[in-house]
Scaffold this motif. Structure first.
Motif, short mmCIF file in Angstrom:
data_model
loop_
_atom_site.label_atom_id
_atom_site.label_comp_id
_atom_site.label_asym_id
_atom_site.label_seq_id
_atom_site.Cartn_x
_atom_site.Cartn_y
_atom_site.Cartn_z
N SER A 256 -9.15 59.58 6.69
CA SER A 256 -7.98 59.46 7.33
C SER A 256 -8.39 59.99 8.96
CB SER A 256 -6.87 60.30 6.97
OG SER A 256 -7.19 61.65 6.81
N LEU A 257 -7.91 59.37 9.82
CA LEU A 257 -8.21 59.41 11.16
C LEU A 257 -7.05 60.32 11.84
CD1 LEU A 257 -8.70 55.57 12.22
CD2 LEU A 257 -10.30 57.30 11.31
N ALA A 258 -7.64 61.58 12.24
CA ALA A 258 -6.75 62.60 12.72
C ALA A 258 -6.10 62.23 13.80
CB ALA A 258 -7.68 63.92 12.82
N ARG A 259 -4.81 62.60 14.01
CA ARG A 259 -4.32 63.32 13.29
C ARG A 259 -2.96 62.70 12.42
NH1 ARG A 259 -1.01 67.79 16.86
NH2 ARG A 259 -0.09 66.08 18.44
N ALA A 260 -2.50 61.57 12.92
CA ALA A 260 -1.49 60.79 12.29
C ALA A 260 -1.90 59.94 11.23
CB ALA A 260 -1.06 59.52 13.31
N GLY A 261 -3.31 59.86 10.82
CA GLY A 261 -3.55 59.43 9.53
C GLY A 261 -3.67 60.26 8.37
N LEU B 24 -16.27 53.76 2.04
CA LEU B 24 -15.39 54.55 2.71
C LEU B 24 -14.18 53.68 3.13
CD1 LEU B 24 -17.82 56.40 3.14
CD2 LEU B 24 -17.27 56.68 5.41
N GLN B 25 -12.83 54.18 2.65
CA GLN B 25 -11.69 53.70 3.19
C GLN B 25 -11.03 54.41 4.32
OE1 GLN B 25 -9.54 50.58 1.96
NE2 GLN B 25 -8.91 51.03 3.88
N PHE B 26 -10.94 53.83 5.44
CA PHE B 26 -10.30 54.41 6.58
C PHE B 26 -8.78 54.28 6.56
CE2 PHE B 26 -14.58 53.30 7.99
CZ PHE B 26 -15.04 54.53 8.71
N VAL B 27 -8.37 55.10 7.05
CA VAL B 27 -6.55 55.58 6.70
C VAL B 27 -6.06 56.12 8.12
CG1 VAL B 27 -4.74 56.57 5.84
CG2 VAL B 27 -6.66 55.80 4.27
N ASP B 28 -4.82 55.37 8.44
CA ASP B 28 -4.19 55.77 9.59
C ASP B 28 -2.84 55.53 9.43
OD1 ASP B 28 -3.75 56.96 12.10
OD2 ASP B 28 -4.82 55.37 13.33
N GLY B 29 -1.85 56.01 10.24
CA GLY B 29 -0.53 56.30 9.85
C GLY B 29 0.22 54.80 10.51
N TRP B 30 -0.06 54.20 11.41
CA TRP B 30 0.65 52.85 11.84
C TRP B 30 -0.22 52.44 12.74
CZ3 TRP B 30 2.61 57.92 12.67
CH2 TRP B 30 2.54 58.29 14.10
N ASP C 55 -12.22 48.30 7.43
CA ASP C 55 -10.75 47.82 7.07
C ASP C 55 -9.73 49.12 7.40
OD1 ASP C 55 -8.45 46.65 5.74
OD2 ASP C 55 -8.78 48.08 4.38
N LEU C 56 -8.89 48.92 7.88
CA LEU C 56 -8.02 50.17 8.33
C LEU C 56 -6.82 49.95 7.44
CD1 LEU C 56 -7.67 52.70 10.05
CD2 LEU C 56 -6.66 51.50 11.71
N ALA C 57 -6.62 50.97 6.58
CA ALA C 57 -5.24 51.22 5.72
C ALA C 57 -4.41 51.75 6.60
CB ALA C 57 -5.50 51.48 4.34
N VAL C 58 -2.84 51.41 6.74
CA VAL C 58 -2.02 51.93 7.34
C VAL C 58 -0.77 51.86 6.62
CG1 VAL C 58 -3.00 51.70 9.77
CG2 VAL C 58 -1.49 50.17 8.64
N LEU C 59 0.15 52.84 7.00
CA LEU C 59 1.41 52.95 6.18
C LEU C 59 2.46 51.72 6.73
CD1 LEU C 59 3.06 54.24 4.22
CD2 LEU C 59 4.08 55.72 6.00
N ALA C 60 2.32 51.36 8.23
CA ALA C 60 3.08 50.45 8.90
C ALA C 60 2.30 49.64 9.97
CB ALA C 60 4.31 50.96 9.57
N ASN D 229 0.62 43.80 13.55
CA ASN D 229 -0.05 42.71 13.01
C ASN D 229 -1.77 42.39 13.35
OD1 ASN D 229 2.29 40.44 11.99
ND2 ASN D 229 2.85 41.92 13.13
N CYS D 230 -2.23 43.76 12.98
CA CYS D 230 -3.76 43.67 13.33
C CYS D 230 -4.33 44.36 12.07
CB CYS D 230 -3.95 44.46 14.36
SG CYS D 230 -3.27 46.05 14.69
N SER D 231 -3.98 44.46 10.98
CA SER D 231 -4.42 45.18 9.86
C SER D 231 -4.42 44.49 8.55
CB SER D 231 -4.13 46.66 9.45
OG SER D 231 -4.54 47.07 8.21
N GLY D 232 -5.11 44.20 7.55
CA GLY D 232 -4.85 43.39 6.37
C GLY D 232 -4.41 44.31 5.15
N THR D 233 -4.48 45.67 5.50
CA THR D 233 -3.98 46.66 4.13
C THR D 233 -3.04 47.22 4.62
OG1 THR D 233 -6.40 46.38 3.68
CG2 THR D 233 -5.13 48.13 2.65
N PHE D 234 -1.57 47.34 4.35
CA PHE D 234 -0.61 47.91 4.87
C PHE D 234 0.49 48.15 3.91
CE2 PHE D 234 -0.34 43.67 6.20
CZ PHE D 234 1.13 43.22 5.92
#
Length: 383
Positions: free
Chosen positions: A109-114, A164-170, A198-203, A207-212
């Motif tokens: 996860s990307l600190a800190r929102a992720g 590695l799966q990168f994760v952020d909040g939005w 690939d950046l997985a986000v909650l929201a 419209n710039c991520s494919g995993t949400f």
């Protein structure tokens, strides 16, 4: 991969992580240097002037906004109302990750929102699939890139072929998504390491991520607050006089606010809904797999039209989406707030913060986002 490069990665001496944050170590390990004893905070006006005159935002910290009692009540009320909705989005993005990457994935996860989102994804996958995915939180900074030492540390621990799966909040306008793409390209050129950007986000309202989990621009309760919903961790810091060549990017752990910390309250409110939303989430994820959502960067085009209307040269002064607008009100010097409609229920905390700070709110029809924060232009570069 060339043997010499492999040896360089494996032999790189990187400082071991220290215990940080108010989450359990079983939820997340922060790959950050502890700067808790360093005075880094600057008053909002002073920090804004410094940023816009060319000082990089990662070299100092904002003074953390201390919310009013009314605002804290709004956080708890919003959390109660949106917990199931957030759980569904967590479940959808988690099912997407499992379908695309399997169960041998490292969550980064990307600190800190992720970080809170990464904790939730880890918890969901553990409950649903019985897999305990490693979860690290690392720093990524616009204009400076990802924390290379943190990436190399993970590869040393889990192997050079670790997934590695990168994760952020939005997503906002997609700036961090672009930084991540550039960082992964740089790591490949430097070490021959090919990471999935690939950046997985909650929201994903940008419209710039494919995993949400959703593309709706709604209030994720963790966006309401700063450190007290993110494991009591500050924003990340990168300064040559503080961070050595073999150290992680830095951050502060605000232990003094343990009494008001709601980081684990947020997690505990969402997790009980996982079992009830899992079936719907799997169906949504399967549909998204069959018909992958288009990445249009529509949000970025919205920002460009706002720039034209208001005569704003610097795109970094425009912060789109509920999460980014909240940040503007909490730690920047806002000029005005644009909203799609004044009666949008997702914007109650935005209106409350704007009133508290005396910031005008204007309706701007046709926004992709629910709202957009505009920072008061001074001069120079901005965050």
């Amino acid at each position: 991969m060339k043997g010499t490069v492999t040896e360089e990665i494996l032999n790189r001496s990187i400082a071991e992580p220290v215990p940080l944050g108010s989450y359990s170590p079983s939820d997340v390990i922060f790959l950050l240097k502890d700067l808790s004893d360093v005075s880094l905070e600057r008053a909002t006006d002073e920090r804004e002037a410094a940023i816009q005159s060319g000082v990089h935002y990662s070299e100092m910290l904002p003074v953390e906004y201390q919310p009013t009692e009314q605002y804290i009540e709004l956080f708890h009320e919003t959390l109660e109302q949106s917990a199931e909705k957030v759980a569904l989005a967590v479940a959808v993005v988690s099912e997407m990750i499992v379908a695309q990457r399997g169960l041998d994935t490292m969550l980064v996860s990307l600190a800190r929102a992720g970080t809170p989102i990464g904790v939730l994804i880890k918890r969901y996958i553990q409950e649903r699939y019985g897999a305990d995915l490693p979860h690290y939180s690392i720093s990524i900074i616009r204009g400076k890139g990802i924390d290379e030492n943190a990436i190399l540390y993970i590869l040393q621990k889990h192997g050079l072929d670790a997934d590695l799966q990168f994760v952020d909040g939005w997503t906002g306008k997609g700036a961090i998504r672009q930084v991540l793409i550039e960082a992964c390209n740089s790591l490949y050129e430097k070490y021959g390491i090919r990471l999935n950007d690939d950046l997985a986000v909650l929201a994903d309202p940008g419209n710039c991520s494919g995993t949400f989990g959703t593309r709706e621009d709604y209030l994720i309760p963790s966006a309401c607050l700063n450190s007290t919903v993110s494991g009591l961790m500050s924003r990340t810091v990168l300064r040559d006089d503080l961070i050595g060549p073999e150290e992680f990017h830095g951050a502060k752990f605000y232990k003094e606010w343990l009494d008001t910390d709601v980081s684990n309250v947020f997690i505990a409110a969402i997790c009980p809904y996982f079992s009830s939303v899992a079936e719907e989430a799997q169906a949504i994820a399967e549909q998204m797999q069959q018909s992958p959502p288009e990445i249009t960067w529509q949000g970025l085009r919205d920002i460009q039209s706002i720039q034209e209307v208001f005569g704003i040269d610097n795109i970094n002064l425009v912060k789109p989406g509920v999460g980014e607008t909240t940040r503007v009100l909490l730690r920047r010097v806002p000029w005005k707030i644009l909203v799609d409609t004044m009666d949008n229920p997702n914007l109650r905390h935005i209106i409350l913060l704007a009133e508290d700070r005396g910031v005008p709110v204007e309706v701007f029809p046709g926004l992709t986002y629910s709202c957009c924060g505009i920072i008061k232009p001074l001069r120079g570069e901005t965050e």
